[in-house]
Each structure stands twice: as structure tokens, then as C-alpha cells.
Write a protein that holds these residues in place. Structure first.
Motif, PDB file in Angstrom:
ATOM      1  N   ASN A  80       0.442  -0.793  -0.182  1.00  0.00           N
ATOM      2  CA  ASN A  80      -0.585   0.323   0.083  1.00  0.00           C
ATOM      3  C   ASN A  80       0.771   1.452   0.177  1.00  0.00           C
ATOM      4  OD1 ASN A  80      -2.479  -1.810   0.290  1.00  0.00           O
ATOM      5  ND2 ASN A  80      -2.169  -1.440   2.467  1.00  0.00           N
ATOM      6  N   LEU A  81       2.270   1.570  -0.391  1.00  0.00           N
ATOM      7  CA  LEU A  81       3.323   2.622  -1.026  1.00  0.00           C
ATOM      8  C   LEU A  81       2.678   3.294  -2.054  1.00  0.00           C
ATOM      9  CD1 LEU A  81       5.854   1.421   0.987  1.00  0.00           C
ATOM     10  CD2 LEU A  81       4.043   2.881   2.303  1.00  0.00           C
ATOM     11  N   ASP A  82       2.131   2.909  -3.200  1.00  0.00           N
ATOM     12  CA  ASP A  82       1.931   2.786  -4.713  1.00  0.00           C
ATOM     13  C   ASP A  82       1.515   4.553  -4.207  1.00  0.00           C
ATOM     14  OD1 ASP A  82       3.553   3.986  -7.089  1.00  0.00           O
ATOM     15  OD2 ASP A  82       1.909   2.121  -7.753  1.00  0.00           O
ATOM     16  N   LEU A  83       1.716   5.258  -3.366  1.00  0.00           N
ATOM     17  CA  LEU A  83       0.732   6.639  -3.158  1.00  0.00           C
ATOM     18  C   LEU A  83       1.230   7.851  -2.818  1.00  0.00           C
ATOM     19  CD1 LEU A  83       0.565   6.899  -0.103  1.00  0.00           C
ATOM     20  CD2 LEU A  83      -1.628   4.698  -1.035  1.00  0.00           C
ATOM     21  N   GLU A  84       0.706   8.985  -3.332  1.00  0.00           N
ATOM     22  CA  GLU A  84       1.044  10.410  -2.478  1.00  0.00           C
ATOM     23  C   GLU A  84       0.578  10.920  -1.245  1.00  0.00           C
ATOM     24  OE1 GLU A  84       0.565  14.071  -5.172  1.00  0.00           O
ATOM     25  OE2 GLU A  84       2.592  13.085  -6.924  1.00  0.00           O
ATOM     26  N   ILE A  85       1.838  11.000  -0.334  1.00  0.00           N
ATOM     27  CA  ILE A  85       1.137  11.747   0.886  1.00  0.00           C
ATOM     28  C   ILE A  85       1.778  13.655   0.983  1.00  0.00           C
ATOM     29  CG2 ILE A  85       1.235   9.677   2.017  1.00  0.00           C
ATOM     30  CD1 ILE A  85       4.054   9.928   3.194  1.00  0.00           C
TER      31      ILE A  85
ATOM     32  N   ASP B 194      -5.271  12.148  10.838  1.00  0.00           N
ATOM     33  CA  ASP B 194      -4.587  13.473  11.269  1.00  0.00           C
ATOM     34  C   ASP B 194      -2.843  12.033  11.147  1.00  0.00           C
ATOM     35  OD1 ASP B 194      -6.799  15.243  12.644  1.00  0.00           O
ATOM     36  OD2 ASP B 194      -7.039  13.335  13.971  1.00  0.00           O
ATOM     37  N   LYS B 195      -2.935  11.108  10.769  1.00  0.00           N
ATOM     38  CA  LYS B 195      -1.779  11.115  11.070  1.00  0.00           C
ATOM     39  C   LYS B 195      -1.028   9.728   9.884  1.00  0.00           C
ATOM     40  CE  LYS B 195      -2.260   9.926  15.623  1.00  0.00           C
ATOM     41  NZ  LYS B 195      -3.105  10.372  16.165  1.00  0.00           N
ATOM     42  N   TYR B 196       0.019   9.805   9.594  1.00  0.00           N
ATOM     43  CA  TYR B 196       0.564   8.647   8.739  1.00  0.00           C
ATOM     44  C   TYR B 196       1.252   7.556   9.056  1.00  0.00           C
ATOM     45  CZ  TYR B 196       0.161  11.638   4.435  1.00  0.00           C
ATOM     46  OH  TYR B 196      -0.416  13.263   4.122  1.00  0.00           O
ATOM     47  N   TYR B 197       0.635   6.812   9.614  1.00  0.00           N
ATOM     48  CA  TYR B 197       1.158   4.872  10.150  1.00  0.00           C
ATOM     49  C   TYR B 197       2.040   4.355   9.613  1.00  0.00           C
ATOM     50  CZ  TYR B 197      -2.666   6.292  13.135  1.00  0.00           C
ATOM     51  OH  TYR B 197      -3.550   7.348  13.861  1.00  0.00           O
ATOM     52  N   PHE B 198       3.616   4.153   9.414  1.00  0.00           N
ATOM     53  CA  PHE B 198       3.909   3.271   8.879  1.00  0.00           C
ATOM     54  C   PHE B 198       5.205   2.026  10.369  1.00  0.00           C
ATOM     55  CE2 PHE B 198       4.638   7.727   6.769  1.00  0.00           C
ATOM     56  CZ  PHE B 198       4.824   7.070   5.372  1.00  0.00           C
TER      57      PHE B 198
ATOM     58  N   ARG C  33      10.261  15.565  15.142  1.00  0.00           N
ATOM     59  CA  ARG C  33      10.128  16.866  14.768  1.00  0.00           C
ATOM     60  C   ARG C  33       8.233  17.240  13.531  1.00  0.00           C
ATOM     61  NH1 ARG C  33      14.463  21.221  12.244  1.00  0.00           N
ATOM     62  NH2 ARG C  33      12.604  22.057  12.732  1.00  0.00           N
ATOM     63  N   LEU C  34       8.258  15.879  13.718  1.00  0.00           N
ATOM     64  CA  LEU C  34       7.098  16.510  12.268  1.00  0.00           C
ATOM     65  C   LEU C  34       5.832  16.086  13.818  1.00  0.00           C
ATOM     66  CD1 LEU C  34       8.537  14.046   9.622  1.00  0.00           C
ATOM     67  CD2 LEU C  34       8.332  16.535   9.711  1.00  0.00           C
ATOM     68  N   GLY C  35       6.322  15.612  14.546  1.00  0.00           N
ATOM     69  CA  GLY C  35       5.359  15.394  15.312  1.00  0.00           C
ATOM     70  C   GLY C  35       4.315  13.568  15.867  1.00  0.00           C
ATOM     71  N   GLY C  36       5.378  13.035  15.777  1.00  0.00           N
ATOM     72  CA  GLY C  36       4.638  11.903  15.520  1.00  0.00           C
ATOM     73  C   GLY C  36       5.401  11.008  16.918  1.00  0.00           C
TER      74      GLY C  36
ATOM     75  N   TYR D  63       4.392   6.799  13.767  1.00  0.00           N
ATOM     76  CA  TYR D  63       3.334   7.474  13.139  1.00  0.00           C
ATOM     77  C   TYR D  63       4.006   9.422  12.814  1.00  0.00           C
ATOM     78  CZ  TYR D  63       2.017   9.244  17.711  1.00  0.00           C
ATOM     79  OH  TYR D  63       2.595  10.177  18.981  1.00  0.00           O
ATOM     80  N   ILE D  64       3.357  10.066  12.260  1.00  0.00           N
ATOM     81  CA  ILE D  64       3.944  11.252  12.012  1.00  0.00           C
ATOM     82  C   ILE D  64       2.469  12.098  11.601  1.00  0.00           C
ATOM     83  CG2 ILE D  64       6.233  11.160  11.607  1.00  0.00           C
ATOM     84  CD1 ILE D  64       5.543  11.515   8.277  1.00  0.00           C
ATOM     85  N   TYR D  65       2.792  13.450  12.276  1.00  0.00           N
ATOM     86  CA  TYR D  65       0.996  14.048  12.362  1.00  0.00           C
ATOM     87  C   TYR D  65       1.185  14.334  10.788  1.00  0.00           C
ATOM     88  CZ  TYR D  65      -0.857  13.524  16.723  1.00  0.00           C
ATOM     89  OH  TYR D  65      -1.645  13.042  17.832  1.00  0.00           O
ATOM     90  N   LYS D  66      -0.318  14.426  10.065  1.00  0.00           N
ATOM     91  CA  LYS D  66      -0.611  15.312   8.618  1.00  0.00           C
ATOM     92  C   LYS D  66      -0.049  16.762   8.646  1.00  0.00           C
ATOM     93  CE  LYS D  66      -3.682  11.532   6.589  1.00  0.00           C
ATOM     94  NZ  LYS D  66      -4.794  11.726   5.529  1.00  0.00           N
ATOM     95  N   LYS D  67       0.627  17.233   7.825  1.00  0.00           N
ATOM     96  CA  LYS D  67       0.366  18.760   8.068  1.00  0.00           C
ATOM     97  C   LYS D  67      -0.599  19.367   7.321  1.00  0.00           C
ATOM     98  CE  LYS D  67       2.429  23.159   7.517  1.00  0.00           C
ATOM     99  NZ  LYS D  67       2.939  24.121   8.944  1.00  0.00           N
ATOM    100  N   LYS D  68      -1.978  19.971   7.430  1.00  0.00           N
ATOM    101  CA  LYS D  68      -3.179  20.622   7.704  1.00  0.00           C
ATOM    102  C   LYS D  68      -2.399  21.503   6.434  1.00  0.00           C
ATOM    103  CE  LYS D  68      -5.530  18.168  11.030  1.00  0.00           C
ATOM    104  NZ  LYS D  68      -5.861  17.231  10.500  1.00  0.00           N
TER     105      LYS D  68
END
Length: 404
Positions: A282-287, A325-329, A375-378, A397-402
Motif C-alpha cells: 500500500n505504498l504506491d501513493l502520494e502523501i 490526522d496521522k500517517y502510520y508506518f 519534529r514531525l509530531g510523531g 507515526y507522524i502527524y499530517k500537515k494541515k
């Protein structure tokens, strides 16, 4: 007319007042709302947040009057701060020896009634008052008095909040300057160290290539190899110190990028022996996040997997999911893994596990990973693999930038 006496602690009071950086600032809605409420509750024409300076009283908020300040020697509030623990009330200034001929009483705005609630600093110094004023005699009810005192406490809270924000800004600026100094120091230090190290490395290569016969099958040959390994280790250490100083001080830049392409780029740049297999789910996508930040995170993780791999192939699996709110890896490999008792230790700067397989571990890579993610809030943790196979399993995890 009688001017107010100067408080015995005036020097200290003015010094504390200066710390609030409030004088001559622009109007603010929060203060204006309080004076409007005070005027309404006490049914007066005028309400002021008055700050008593050295030679004047200055109005942070003025409801019902256009003035911004008056001389201190005619100010009612100058009298009020002499009794900082109680309301100062003049029901009818025309009948008070101190104020009947005061310019503020006989001229505009015709101050006849005055009630001032003290604005005291946390140290107990009176900074000014929240006062209500009218042009006719008046007597406040007990509820009105209590409300005026409560509102004055809200003004003090605003002043304290302003002071703390200023202190925080100053602290952040100091930290920023220190980070810049540290970054410059790290750059200068690494630059000054790399030159002699490169020189030693060059001479070692000359000895091994041009004079190998002199050392062949001798103890000196082993010493040369050991020195060469140590030089490479020092070079890695210097590069990683510089990298760590950068990621903890540089500004974060957010952009759109494809995660799969990012990981493929990293592997193509470090897997010269074709020993890494990437299982990307599930990685062939843009964030939208910090591309350089995640590049450094995965570069460190993948480099470690390759470095410590004890199998013929290093099989790396990366899983991804997201919510509002977040991206998880989740990052896994098939290497020797890390014992649970070391899960916290490995993220500390310069901490190593003393692996006998690889002595070139600087103990900076995972500290850098943790610093970037923070630093990315994660947050990043180690855990056991779900399939119970050997190898590491990093979960972060890191937080999404609004975006607007």
C-alpha cells in the motif's frame, strides 16, 4: 487637589511593569471586551484598563472615552495603586478634598464617580487598575463590586499570559540561535576533521596498493586493515554528527511525494550488491509531508538492515495506513533483531549494542530517526513482529500537515 504619593517600592514596581511589555501596545479585543462588560455591569459611562507608568497613566483599553493616557499627578488610578489589596472607590469626587478641583473632575470627562480594582502582578506589585467611571455620584452594589474584582483578575491573567508568551518567544529565539551555533560548530568541526582523515585514508591506500609486499602475511597487515576500518568508522561518525545537527535545527519543508518511489530511490542508491528485497504494501501513493525527513528516516533504517543483515538477502517490509490526522508506518526486516531490553536504549544518541558482527555502528542513526519523527509530531517504537519471525519491527507515526 492632592496628587498621589509615590509607592515606597516604586523602583521595583516599575521594573516588574517593564517585564510585561504592555505599555504603548495596540488595542486588543480581549481587553476591550472586559472594559465593555465592566461598564455594563456597573452601569457607568466609562471603563478603563489603566496602567500606571512613571509619569503617566496609560490606557490599554478605554471604553466610553477617546483618551489614551493622562498625567500621573492627576490620575485617580495613582491613588488606587497605593491600596493594592482593596477596591478604591470615590462615590462623589466633588465632595472629596483630594479630587473636587482635579482637572479630570471639573473638565472632560468629568470624573465624579470612580471605582478601581487593582491589577497586581504575581509578585504583588500594583501595575494599574480596572476602573469604572461616571459623571454623576454612584454607589456600587456588593454584586457589582465583586464582579469588578473578578474582571480585574481576568485582566491580570491576560497580562500574565502575555508575559509568558514573550518569555517563550525569547526562549525559542535563544534556542534557535543556539541551534544555529551548534550547526555551525558541527559543520566547522566536521570540515576540519575530514581533511586530515581523508589524508590518512589516502596514505593507507597507498601503503596497501603500492607496498603490500612489505606487509604481506605479517602482523602489520592486520594493523593496516584495522586502521583502515577505524578511519572509515570515524568518517561515518563525522558525517552522521553533521546530519544529526542538521535534522534537529533546519526548517521543515512539506511537499507531495510518492512513498514507493522514495523507498526505491534509497535502495537503488545503497544496494550495489543487489542484496535487498523490498516488500512494499500500500505504498504506491502520494502523501503530503516532509520528503527529506522521511528520506532520512528510511535511509537510516534500510542502511541498518543492510549493515546488520545475517542472511543472504535482506528482506524489508514496509506497511502504511492513515487516518484523518496521522500517517502510520510499520518497518520490518529479517535481520538478527534487537532484544526487548534494548528497545529504549537504541534510540539514545551514541548508544550501541556492541555487536561483534559490525563494529562500525556509530549510535547516531536511530537517534537521528527519532529526532526527525519527533519534529514531525510523531513517535517511534520497537515491537515484536506480528508473524513471530526474527528481525526488527519499527512502528511509527507522524502527524499530517494541515493544508488550507
Amino acid at each position: 487637589m492632592k496628587s498621589a504619593k509615590i509607592p515606597h517600592n516604586e523602583k521595583e514596581r516599575l521594573a516588574v511593569l517593564k517585564e510585561y511589555s504592555i505599555l504603548d501596545t495596540l488595542p486588543e479585543e480581549e481587553y476591550d471586551a472586559i472594559t465593555k462588560i465592566a461598564s455594563g455591569i456597573c452601569n457607568t459611562q466609562i471603563a478603563l484598563v489603566s496602567i500606571v507608568d512613571k509619569d503617566r497613566q496609560w490606557f490599554k483599553s478605554a471604553h466610553g472615552v477617546n483618551a489614551t493616557e493622562t498625567p500621573r499627578d492627576i490620575a485617580f488610578c495613582a491613588h488606587s495603586i497605593l491600596n493594592p489589596d482593596e477596591l478604591f472607590i470615590i462615590n462623589d469626587a466633588t465632595k472629596d478634598d483630594r479630587f473636587f478641583d482635579n482637572p479630570l473632575t471639573i473638565n472632560e470627562p468629568n470624573v465624579v464617580f470612580y471605582a478601581g480594582a487593582p491589577l497586581n502582578s504575581t509578585e504583588g506589585y500594583p501595575l494599574g487598575t480596572l476602573c469604572v467611571i461616571d459623571n454623576k455620584p454612584k454607589v456600587l452594589t456588593e454584586n457589582q463590586k465583586e464582579s469588578l474584582v473578578l474582571l480585574s483578575k481576568q485582566v491580570v491573567r491576560l497580562l500574565e499570559l502575555r508575559k509568558k508568551n514573550k518569555e517563550l518567544e525569547a526562549s525559542n529565539l535563544k534556542v534557535k540561535k543556539l541551534n544555529e551555533q551548534l550547526n555551525n560548530f558541527a559543520f566547522r568541526l566536521t570540515h576540519d576533521l575530514k581533511s586530515p582523515i581523508n589524508g590518512v585514508h589516502f596514505l593507507l591506500n597507498v601503503l596497501k596498493e603500492d607496498h603490500l609486499a612489505l606487509f604481506k602475511n605479517t602482523e602489520a597487515e592486520e594493523h593496516l586493515s584495522l586502521i583502515s576500518d577505524r578511519i572509515l568508522y570515524i568518517d561515518d561518525l563525522i558525517n552522521e554528527i553533521l546530519n544529526y545537527s542538521k535534522v534537529t535545527s533546519e526548517n521543515i519543508i512539506y511537499e507531495n511525494f510518492n512513498i514507493k518511489i522514495l523507498l526505491d530511490t534509497i535502495i537503488n542508491n545503497i544496494d550495489f550488491e543487489n542484496k535487498i528485497t523490498l516488500e512494499a504494501n500500500n505504498l504506491d501513493l502520494e502523501i503530503f509531508s516532509s520528503k527529506i525527513g522521511l528520506l532520512q528516516v528510511f535511509q537510516n533504517l534500510i542502511s541498518n538492515s543492510r549493515k546488520f543483515c545475517d542472511e543472504e538477502k535482506s528482506i524489508i517490509s514496509v506497511n502504511f495506513k492513515e487516518d484523518a490526522d496521522k500517517y502510520y508506518f510499520t518497518y520490518e526486516d529479517n535481520g538478527p533483531g534487537i532484544e526487548e531490553k534494548y528497545w529504549d536504549k537504541v534510540f539514545a544518541l551514541f548508544e550501541t549494542l556492541g555487536s561483534s558482527k559490525n563494529t562500525n555502528n556509530t549510535g547516531i542513526g536511530l537517534a537521528t530517526v527519532k529526532a526527525i519523527i519527533k519534529r514531525l509530531g510523531g513517535k517511534i517504537n520497537l515491537k515484536k513482529r506480528a508473524d513471530e519471525k526474527k528481525g526488527v519491527c519499527f512502528y511509527f507515526y507522524i502527524y499530517k500537515k494541515k493544508t488550507n
